[in-house]
Design a protein around this motif. Structure first.
Motif: not given
Length: 225
Positions: A30-39, A93-99, A124-127
């Motif tokens: 899961f890749v959250p929206a930029a504002a929610d990304a943490h490192f 197998d599943l990639l989730l990209l938020d904005e 792969r399933t990508m959304i």
């Protein structure tokens, strides 16, 4: 849901992020929206070390990043690339990209599009969630629409494209057809009119929407009114 590339589209606050999070289970990245990304940590090396501790990564997708670079010194685009490359390197197998394109300049948008295309695999399933059709056109085969927390089933673009024919012609001639059919768009151009229908039309002059135009129609909700 079958493997493939899906666009999740709808207005802001419609429920796209909630839907993605509901799909985030074991075997998903899961890749959250930029504002929610943490490192993790101060440097790229720190972040990748933490990511490796969670799951093995394909380091080939991470080779272009400077391990010693400080996270705080990375541009918005570099941070976005780092989050997406880390998710792709997990090879889930599943990639989730938020904005994934939100707030990026033209060059970084192009780089991310190329990255998603180059790493495509049919298993792969990508959304990809977005409120803009141009983010999705050329990347997805199907779309899922979201309105007021209501989520549609996946809609194959190729399967529904011919349901939205467009005619351009003299007003009197085209409007004879309009009276009998459902219309989603009508534009008057002087003595002519351009009409897009919401049902198939057997007409030799009919044209059909591009992916971006079709996604816009589906996202607007007009197709279901």
């Amino acid at each position: 849901m079958k493997p493939g590339n899906y666009g999740l589209i709808g207005p802001n606050a419609a429920g796209k992020t909630h839907y993605l999070r509901s799909r985030f289970t074991h075997g998903a990245a899961f890749v959250p929206a930029a504002a929610d990304a943490h490192f993790a940590g101060r440097t790229v090396a720190d972040h990748l070390r933490a990511a490796h501790a969670v799951r093995p990564l394909n380091d080939d997708l991470l080779a272009d990043f400077n391990p010693g670079a400080k996270i705080r010194d990375l541009s918005v685009g570099q941070r976005r690339l780092l989050t997406i490359c880390t998710a792709l390197a997990a090879e889930e197998d599943l990639l989730l990209l938020d904005e994934p394109f939100d707030g990026l300049d033209v060059d970084n948008r192009a780089r991310i599009r190329e990255l998603l295309i180059d790493t495509y695999t049919p298993e792969r399933t990508m959304i990809i969630a977005s409120h803009r059709s141009d983010d999705l056109a050329g990347l997805v085969d199907s779309v899922i629409t979201v309105f007021d927390q209501e989520v549609s089933e996946p809609i194959s673009l190729d399967k529904v494209r011919r349901n939205f024919p467009t005619l351009l012609g003299r007003k009197d001639e085209v409007r004879q057809l309009v009276e009998k059919r459902k219309v989603v768009r009508e534009d008057v151009l002087g003595p002519t009119v351009r009409v897009t229908f919401a049902e198939p039309l057997d007409h030799p002059s009919a044209t059909y929407p591009s992916d971006q135009e079709l996604i816009d129609l589906l996202a607007s909700g007009k197709a279901n009114r």
